[in-house]
Design a protein around this motif. Structure first.
Motif, mmCIF file in Angstrom:
data_model
loop_
_atom_site.group_PDB
_atom_site.id
_atom_site.type_symbol
_atom_site.label_atom_id
_atom_site.label_comp_id
_atom_site.label_asym_id
_atom_site.label_seq_id
_atom_site.Cartn_x
_atom_site.Cartn_y
_atom_site.Cartn_z
ATOM 1 N N VAL A 147 0.857 -1.192 0.000
ATOM 2 C CA VAL A 147 0.000 0.000 0.000
ATOM 3 C C VAL A 147 0.890 1.238 0.000
ATOM 4 C CG1 VAL A 147 -1.802 1.253 1.214
ATOM 5 C CG2 VAL A 147 -1.772 -1.247 1.243
ATOM 6 N N ILE A 148 0.778 2.007 -1.070
ATOM 7 C CA ILE A 148 1.640 3.189 -1.235
ATOM 8 C C ILE A 148 0.855 4.445 -0.899
ATOM 9 C CG2 ILE A 148 2.899 4.615 -2.895
ATOM 10 C CD1 ILE A 148 3.438 2.033 -4.459
ATOM 11 N N GLN A 149 1.455 5.249 -0.048
ATOM 12 C CA GLN A 149 0.865 6.562 0.249
ATOM 13 C C GLN A 149 1.711 7.620 -0.456
ATOM 14 O OE1 GLN A 149 -1.740 7.421 2.962
ATOM 15 N NE2 GLN A 149 -1.646 9.117 1.504
ATOM 16 N N PRO A 150 1.168 8.270 -1.493
ATOM 17 C CA PRO A 150 1.983 9.271 -2.195
ATOM 18 C C PRO A 150 2.194 10.523 -1.322
ATOM 19 C CG PRO A 150 0.064 8.617 -3.496
ATOM 20 C CD PRO A 150 -0.158 8.127 -2.104
ATOM 21 N N THR A 151 3.268 11.236 -1.635
ATOM 22 C CA THR A 151 3.527 12.495 -0.926
ATOM 23 C C THR A 151 2.339 13.446 -1.134
ATOM 24 O OG1 THR A 151 5.768 12.140 -1.650
ATOM 25 C CG2 THR A 151 5.336 14.216 -0.555
ATOM 26 N N GLU A 152 1.967 14.194 -0.095
ATOM 27 C CA GLU A 152 0.743 15.013 -0.165
ATOM 28 C C GLU A 152 0.820 16.140 -1.186
ATOM 29 O OE1 GLU A 152 0.741 15.793 3.907
ATOM 30 O OE2 GLU A 152 -0.164 13.848 4.316
ATOM 31 N N SER A 153 2.061 16.669 -1.307
ATOM 32 C CA SER A 153 2.162 17.885 -2.120
ATOM 33 C C SER A 153 2.069 17.614 -3.628
ATOM 34 C CB SER A 153 3.473 18.597 -1.796
ATOM 35 O OG SER A 153 4.549 17.704 -2.020
ATOM 36 N N ILE A 154 2.100 16.381 -4.043
ATOM 37 C CA ILE A 154 2.147 16.176 -5.496
ATOM 38 C C ILE A 154 0.749 16.268 -6.100
ATOM 39 C CG2 ILE A 154 4.240 14.768 -5.333
ATOM 40 C CD1 ILE A 154 2.532 12.343 -6.006
ATOM 41 N N SER A 155 0.732 16.661 -7.381
ATOM 42 C CA SER A 155 -0.520 16.968 -8.058
ATOM 43 C C SER A 155 -1.231 15.683 -8.497
ATOM 44 C CB SER A 155 -0.213 17.815 -9.291
ATOM 45 O OG SER A 155 0.497 17.012 -10.216
ATOM 46 N N PRO A 156 -2.487 15.798 -8.861
ATOM 47 C CA PRO A 156 -3.204 14.622 -9.382
ATOM 48 C C PRO A 156 -2.493 13.995 -10.587
ATOM 49 C CG PRO A 156 -4.730 16.419 -8.991
ATOM 50 C CD PRO A 156 -3.357 16.953 -8.746
ATOM 51 N N ASP A 157 -1.908 14.856 -11.440
ATOM 52 C CA ASP A 157 -1.187 14.351 -12.619
ATOM 53 C C ASP A 157 -0.008 13.473 -12.192
ATOM 54 O OD1 ASP A 157 -2.873 15.520 -14.280
ATOM 55 O OD2 ASP A 157 -1.560 17.216 -14.847
ATOM 56 N N ALA A 158 0.752 13.966 -11.189
ATOM 57 C CA ALA A 158 1.912 13.212 -10.716
ATOM 58 C C ALA A 158 1.472 11.906 -10.061
ATOM 59 C CB ALA A 158 2.715 14.048 -9.734
ATOM 60 N N ASN A 159 0.341 11.989 -9.366
ATOM 61 C CA ASN A 159 -0.245 10.768 -8.808
ATOM 62 C C ASN A 159 -0.482 9.721 -9.882
ATOM 63 O OD1 ASN A 159 -0.554 10.620 -6.076
ATOM 64 N ND2 ASN A 159 -2.374 11.939 -6.034
ATOM 65 N N GLN A 160 -1.037 10.233 -10.971
ATOM 66 C CA GLN A 160 -1.361 9.349 -12.102
ATOM 67 C C GLN A 160 -0.075 8.751 -12.677
ATOM 68 O OE1 GLN A 160 -4.547 8.644 -13.010
ATOM 69 N NE2 GLN A 160 -3.616 7.091 -14.341
ATOM 70 N N ALA A 161 0.949 9.593 -12.806
ATOM 71 C CA ALA A 161 2.225 9.132 -13.361
ATOM 72 C C ALA A 161 2.837 8.057 -12.463
ATOM 73 C CB ALA A 161 3.185 10.312 -13.507
#
Lengths: 323, 223
Positions: A147-161
């Motif tokens: 289960v990966i928790q992405p960094t909060e500050s990144i954008s939806p686009d970066a999330n997608q990437a």
């Protein structure tokens, strides 16, 4: 002698320039107040016009505020966005640990949690109530999960990437982006934003027309006065000025009215919203119109008022010529 | 001061209100303009104040050729021409003081100067005690005097009056005419359109006579 003479003429010229500037300024100040008094002469009619303008301005403003609030809420949700990687069954728990460690090196990832096959099975047993059914099975059918928790500050686009890159890893069977609906929400909000812009444009033209029409009526009511001052040598600028100030006042007061309407209605919503937020263990507070947005409303209203008056005055003052 | 050369005013309907009118009014002169109604008196005055433009000929007022004046320059020309109307054309929602002050406000005078000049003009027409009244409370003769005060308050070199005594009885008419004579005596050029022939005759000034748009007479009083 000649020099002294020309000097005195020069000082006279600057004096008259200063005089002209002073009288120009005092004419504006006069107009500023007298056009407001003019509105007070017909208090009910003025109030109605201002109310209509206020409502017309309040609608797009409150929609905008609503969107701001939705954005605020969804930002909180953003931090709960997770990517779940279901690993292939043949991957051992050691291999899974190594993968987790490598992934943790990446900047976009805030934290990573490994749920091994055994842990998954235990969790399933306790939560699903199918423990007896599982006993029948020889092998554990559940995969290990990262289960990966992405960094909060990144954008939806970066999330997608991030999602795209981790889902292609050879160890991964399938990847699930839990907050894909969040992206959809963002997309919908983008549409709503544009919709509100269109709406705001329509209401702004409505305000222009209302003010233009009001000013047109005032012009016709004061037809005789306009004719007389034209005969007495008034320039078009002079005649136009009080009407522009009237337009300014209508727009400005309409802006104040809109600000009141929006803030009162959001204030009224505040308590139930807070109750709802507590139920969700959230600290969410309704955003009200801040000073900047309030200024935009007032200045925008005043601007629309002046432009509306300009449109009306330009058309109708030409029609009025002294008899 | 006012020169008409072959001036014609033809309306789009084809009606000719003025036909090749020639005359010259000297600076500081006082002239009456007479004729039946419809003879073109009002049209002639409207051409001088540029409410309308002539369709032929040339008009020179105060050294300016009117056909060369653009529409944006008209207001400045009008500030040099005081106008008095038969129906007074006062603003009824303002006091006498504010009515008389209007030309000064338009020209951008400052309040102390406005106050001084308005008082002087009202004093001149004998209505200083009425400065705070509204025009509706005044008699016809008083209203006309307010109109005159408004026309002279910024000291224009030319005064035009269109039937200033039209609605007044002979005694009041005479008083009004006396006012015009007084302004003329301090150097103002005065042109008065009127059909009160006997009154005009008794005053003894130069008289222009219009008939159906043509100038048929220009009589000087026999001295």
């Amino acid at each position: 002698m000649a020099i002294a003479h020309s000097n005195s003429r020069k000082s006279k010229a600057t004096l008259s320039q200063r005089h002209r500037l002073q009288s120009w300024f005092s004419q504006h100040v006069d107009c500023f107040f007298s056009s407001f008094q003019q509105l007070l002469h017909t208090p009910l009619a003025s109030l109605m016009t201002v109310a209509v303008l206020g409502i017309a301005l309040a609608l797009p403003a409150s929609l905008y505020l609503l969107l701001e609030n939705v954005q605020q809420v969804s930002q909180d949700w953003d931090s709960t966005a997770q990517i779940s990687l279901f690993l292939k069954p043949k991957i051992s728990s050691d291999q899974a640990k190594i993968l987790a460690d490598t992934l943790y090196q990446r900047q976009e990832i805030k934290s990573i949690r490994l749920i091994s096959q055994d842990e998954a099975l235990n969790e399933y047993k306790t939560l699903s109530g199918f423990s007896d059914a599982l006993k029948v099975m020889e092998n554990n059918p559940l995969p290990a999960v990262l289960v990966i928790q992405p960094t909060e500050s990144i954008s939806p686009d970066a999330n997608q990437a991030l999602y795209d890159s981790v889902s292609k890893l050879p160890e991964v069977e399938t990847a699930q982006f839990d907050m894909r609906w969040l992206n959809r929400l963002y997309a919908m909000m983008e549409i709503a934003k544009r919709g509100i812009l269109v709406l705001a444009g329509l209401f702004a033209s409505g305000v222009l027309l209302i003010i233009g029409n009001t000013i047109r009526l005032t012009i016709y009511n004061r037809r005789e006065e306009i004719e007389v001052v034209k005969l007495l040598g008034a320039t078009d600028v002079f005649i136009r000025r009080p009407f522009l100030y009237s337009g300014f006042w209508y727009g400005f007061l309409g802006g104040i009215m809109a600000w009141l309407v929006v803030n009162l209605s959001f204030w009224w919503l505040q308590t139930p919203v807070r109750q709802l937020a507590t139920l969700y263990h959230s600290q969410f507070e309704l955003i009200m119109l801040d000073i900047f947005a309030g200024m935009v409303l007032l200045i925008g209203g005043a601007f629309l008022g002046i432009v509306g008056a300009l449109l009306a005055v330009g058309r109708h003052l030409k029609e009025i010529q002294p008899r | 001061m006012i020169t008409f050369t072959e001036v014609t005013k033809r309306y789009p309907s084809g009606y000719e209100a003025l036909k090749k009118v020639n005359f010259h009014v000297k600076r500081g002169e006082m002239v009456f303009l007479t004729g039946h109604s419809g003879a073109g008196k009002t049209t002639l005055l409207r051409l001088i104040s540029m409410i309308e433009r002539q369709t032929g000929g040339q008009i020179v007022v105060n050294g300016q050729t009117l056909s060369r004046i653009t529409n944006t320059q008209i207001p400045y020309l009008r500030r040099n021409v005081g106008m008095i109307f038969q129906e007074h054309r006062l603003l009824f929602d303002r006091t006498v003081f504010d009515n008389v002050a209007l030309p000064l406000v338009i020209a951008g005078f400052r309040p102390p100067e406005i106050q001084r000049r308005v008082r002087a003009a009202l004093d001149k027409v004998g209505l200083l005690q009425k400065e705070r009244s509204y025009p509706i409370t005044l008699s016809g003769g008083q209203q006309q005097r307010v109109g005159i005060a408004r026309a002279v308050v910024n000291k224009p070199p030319i005064l035009l009056a269109d039937e200033p005594t039209g609605n007044l009885d002979p005694a009041l008419s005479k008083e009004i005419m006396k006012l015009f004579i007084e302004f003329n005596q301090v150097g103002v050029t005065v042109l008065i359109a009127s059909h009160a022939l006997s009154l005009i005759k008794s005053l003894g000034y130069r008289t222009l006579i219009l008939q159906q748009g043509e100038l048929i007479g220009d009589t000087y009083p026999s001295t």
